[in-house]
Design an enzyme around this catalytic site. Structure first.
Site, PDB file in Angstrom:
ATOM      1  N   ARG A  66     -11.785 109.471 -41.777  1.00  0.00           N
ATOM      2  CA  ARG A  66     -11.580 109.738 -43.210  1.00  0.00           C
ATOM      3  C   ARG A  66     -11.189 108.421 -43.867  1.00  0.00           C
ATOM      4  O   ARG A  66     -10.181 107.814 -43.508  1.00  0.00           O
ATOM      5  CB  ARG A  66     -10.485 110.783 -43.437  1.00  0.00           C
ATOM      6  CG  ARG A  66     -10.071 110.882 -44.890  1.00  0.00           C
ATOM      7  CD  ARG A  66      -9.163 112.037 -45.198  1.00  0.00           C
ATOM      8  NE  ARG A  66      -9.899 113.283 -45.277  1.00  0.00           N
ATOM      9  CZ  ARG A  66      -9.440 114.387 -45.879  1.00  0.00           C
ATOM     10  NH1 ARG A  66      -8.244 114.383 -46.444  1.00  0.00           N
ATOM     11  NH2 ARG A  66     -10.171 115.479 -45.906  1.00  0.00           N
TER      12      ARG A  66
ATOM     13  N   HIS B  41     -18.086 114.850 -48.689  1.00  0.00           N
ATOM     14  CA  HIS B  41     -17.120 115.597 -47.861  1.00  0.00           C
ATOM     15  C   HIS B  41     -17.892 116.715 -47.136  1.00  0.00           C
ATOM     16  O   HIS B  41     -17.693 117.906 -47.411  1.00  0.00           O
ATOM     17  CB  HIS B  41     -16.003 116.161 -48.741  1.00  0.00           C
ATOM     18  CG  HIS B  41     -14.809 116.654 -47.986  1.00  0.00           C
ATOM     19  ND1 HIS B  41     -14.669 116.521 -46.617  1.00  0.00           N
ATOM     20  CD2 HIS B  41     -13.679 117.293 -48.415  1.00  0.00           C
ATOM     21  CE1 HIS B  41     -13.515 117.047 -46.251  1.00  0.00           C
ATOM     22  NE2 HIS B  41     -12.900 117.524 -47.308  1.00  0.00           N
TER      23      HIS B  41
ATOM     24  N   GLN C 134     -16.200 119.916 -45.380  1.00  0.00           N
ATOM     25  CA  GLN C 134     -15.718 120.980 -46.270  1.00  0.00           C
ATOM     26  C   GLN C 134     -16.839 121.968 -46.603  1.00  0.00           C
ATOM     27  O   GLN C 134     -16.618 123.172 -46.711  1.00  0.00           O
ATOM     28  CB  GLN C 134     -15.165 120.359 -47.560  1.00  0.00           C
ATOM     29  CG  GLN C 134     -14.595 121.388 -48.520  1.00  0.00           C
ATOM     30  CD  GLN C 134     -13.331 122.047 -48.007  1.00  0.00           C
ATOM     31  OE1 GLN C 134     -12.413 121.377 -47.574  1.00  0.00           O
ATOM     32  NE2 GLN C 134     -13.274 123.380 -48.043  1.00  0.00           N
TER      33      GLN C 134
ATOM     34  N   ASP D 244     -12.784 121.215 -58.207  1.00  0.00           N
ATOM     35  CA  ASP D 244     -11.941 120.340 -57.378  1.00  0.00           C
ATOM     36  C   ASP D 244     -10.984 119.620 -58.336  1.00  0.00           C
ATOM     37  O   ASP D 244     -11.165 119.677 -59.565  1.00  0.00           O
ATOM     38  CB  ASP D 244     -12.848 119.336 -56.622  1.00  0.00           C
ATOM     39  CG  ASP D 244     -12.098 118.491 -55.601  1.00  0.00           C
ATOM     40  OD1 ASP D 244     -10.934 118.798 -55.290  1.00  0.00           O
ATOM     41  OD2 ASP D 244     -12.688 117.504 -55.113  1.00  0.00           O
TER      42      ASP D 244
ATOM     43  N   CYS E 212     -11.685 123.334 -52.544  1.00  0.00           N
ATOM     44  CA  CYS E 212     -11.436 122.777 -51.210  1.00  0.00           C
ATOM     45  C   CYS E 212      -9.950 122.625 -50.900  1.00  0.00           C
ATOM     46  O   CYS E 212      -9.566 122.543 -49.731  1.00  0.00           O
ATOM     47  CB  CYS E 212     -12.152 121.440 -51.048  1.00  0.00           C
ATOM     48  SG  CYS E 212     -11.564 120.146 -52.175  1.00  0.00           S
TER      49      CYS E 212
ATOM     50  N   ARG F 112     -12.268 125.940 -42.184  1.00  0.00           N
ATOM     51  CA  ARG F 112     -12.390 124.556 -41.717  1.00  0.00           C
ATOM     52  C   ARG F 112     -12.291 124.525 -40.195  1.00  0.00           C
ATOM     53  O   ARG F 112     -13.015 123.798 -39.520  1.00  0.00           O
ATOM     54  CB  ARG F 112     -11.273 123.680 -42.331  1.00  0.00           C
ATOM     55  CG  ARG F 112     -11.356 123.484 -43.836  1.00  0.00           C
ATOM     56  CD  ARG F 112     -12.587 122.708 -44.251  1.00  0.00           C
ATOM     57  NE  ARG F 112     -12.685 121.411 -43.611  1.00  0.00           N
ATOM     58  CZ  ARG F 112     -12.065 120.302 -44.018  1.00  0.00           C
ATOM     59  NH1 ARG F 112     -11.308 120.320 -45.101  1.00  0.00           N
ATOM     60  NH2 ARG F 112     -12.237 119.151 -43.375  1.00  0.00           N
TER      61      ARG F 112
HETATM   62  N1  NVA Z   1     -12.080 115.160 -54.118  1.00  0.00           N
HETATM   63  C1  NVA Z   1     -10.871 115.262 -53.339  1.00  0.00           C
HETATM   64  C2  NVA Z   1     -11.092 116.139 -52.145  1.00  0.00           C
HETATM   65  C3  NVA Z   1      -9.855 116.324 -51.293  1.00  0.00           C
HETATM   66  C4  NVA Z   1     -10.101 117.199 -50.096  1.00  0.00           C
HETATM   67  C5  NVA Z   1     -10.441 113.868 -52.892  1.00  0.00           C
HETATM   68  O1  NVA Z   1     -11.290 113.065 -52.506  1.00  0.00           O
HETATM   69  O2  NVA Z   1      -9.245 113.580 -52.967  1.00  0.00           O
HETATM   70  N1   CP Z   2      -9.883 120.052 -48.232  1.00  0.00           N
HETATM   71  C1   CP Z   2      -9.420 119.066 -47.462  1.00  0.00           C
HETATM   72  O1   CP Z   2     -10.178 118.226 -46.951  1.00  0.00           O
HETATM   73  O2   CP Z   2      -8.085 119.092 -47.254  1.00  0.00           O
HETATM   74  P1   CP Z   2      -7.191 117.938 -46.606  1.00  0.00           P
HETATM   75  O3   CP Z   2      -7.231 116.768 -47.556  1.00  0.00           O
HETATM   76  O4   CP Z   2      -5.825 118.571 -46.521  1.00  0.00           O
HETATM   77  O5   CP Z   2      -7.745 117.572 -45.269  1.00  0.00           O
END
Ligand code: NVA
Ligand code: CP
Length: 302
Positions: free
Chosen positions: A102, A129, A132, A217, A257, A285
């Site tokens: 990540r 992502h 997800q 989101d 998400c 998930r």
């Molecule tokens: N769009 C959000 C998704 C988090 C799971 C981010 O990138 O922070």
């Molecule tokens: N939705 C998601 O990816 O959650 P986290 O950031 O908690 O992993």
């Protein structure tokens, strides 16, 4: 032989995506503690950004399957001190069976995959992502059946999640209505590749018409915290609230998400209401990624 990676949903065919979803549903409904297809295998999880769901689901998934997961943060590894990605990918992949990453830059994941001798999984980048979407689609299939030909509405930021919804629409063949404020649209190259399945609308209400699933989101993603105030202004008319859900089909689902900001991108009434399936989505998930881990790491599964 090059390992099979999971960087983008476009790495999957429609058949493979559906197989992963159906297997995720089977794994969820028939948990067998003696089924340990990844016994002794290790997943390295590199988190350059925060996580609750992604970390816990991968770690639990590996453990259920008889394997284990290593949590690695750049703060505590040489990655944070500038060791080249190529070297890190070669070294880490020589000691583990899979790598989940990540990070912010999508190229970090693609570079890692290029130099890794084991499968690399995209656990979120600023661009996509895909993990997800495995869970979101499993959730839709469980509640409503196949999503082919259905209409999904994306409201809010044209961000990593929006890009992965565009990819899911391409692979699973559904229509995607999008309403984003000016200046916050998804990337043109991602939209253009999806063709006529994608339609843009000026308002959330118009985009939600005849929709089977409404998704949103956060307005400011990880790394955009300083833009929060600016974004609150830009996105103020893009909240998923009861009026927006009323414009969709009466049996439309709502997904997010998570983490969510009630009162910003979604009203509390909607996210905590009867059409919301956010907690199934979050739990999935685990199941969807167990299906993915089996697919990528267990030779017999493919
Ligand atoms: N769009 C959000 C998704 C988090 C799971 C981010 O990138 O922070
Ligand atoms: N939705 C998601 O990816 O959650 P986290 O950031 O908690 O992993």
């Amino acid at each position: 032989m090059n390992p099979r990676h999971f960087i983008s949903l476009l790495d999957l065919s429609g058949d493979e995506f559906r197989r992963l979803i159906n297997r995720g549903i089977v794994l969820k409904n028939n948990r067998d503690p003696d089924y340990q297809p990844l016994k002794g295998q290790v997943l390295a999880m590199i988190f350059e950004k925060s996580s609750t769901r992604t970390r816990i689901s991968f770690e639990s998934g590996m453990s259920h399957f008889g394997g284990s997961a290593l949590f690695l943060s750049p703060r505590d590894t040489q990655l944070g001190r500038g060791e080249p990605l190529q070297d890190s990918a070669r070294v880490i992949s020589s000691m583990v069976d899979g790598i989940m990453l990540r990070t912010d830059k999508h190229e970090t994941v693609t570079t890692f995959a290029q130099y890794s001798s084991v499968p690399v999984i995209n656990g979120l980048t600023d661009l996509q992502h895909p993990c997800q979407l495995l869970a979101d689609m499993q959730t839709y299939f469980e509640h409503r059946g196949d999503i082919k030909g259905k209409t999904v509405t994306w409201i809010g930021d044209g961000n990593n999640m929006c890009h992965s919804y565009i990819h899911a629409a391409m692979v699973l063949d559904f229509n995607l209505n999008i309403a984003c404020p000016k200046g916050y649209q998804p990337l043109a190259e991602i939209v253009d590749a999806a063709g006529e399945r994608i339609r843009f609308f000026d308002t959330a209400l118009a985009a939600a018409q005849n929709s089977d699933l409404v998704v949103t989101d956060v307005w400011a993603s990880m790394g955009q915290e300083e833009e929060q105030k600016l974004r609150e202004l830009a996105f103020k008319d893009y909240q998923v609230n009861a009026d927006v859900m009323k414009a969709a089909h009466s049996d439309a689902l709502f997904m997010h998400c998570l983490p969510a900001h009630r009162g910003e991108e979604v009203s509390a009434e909607v996210i905590d209401g009867a059409q919301s399936v956010i907690f199934d989505e979050a739990e999935n998930r685990l199941h969807a990624q167990k299906s993915l881990l089996e697919f990528l790491l267990c030779k017999k599964a493919r």
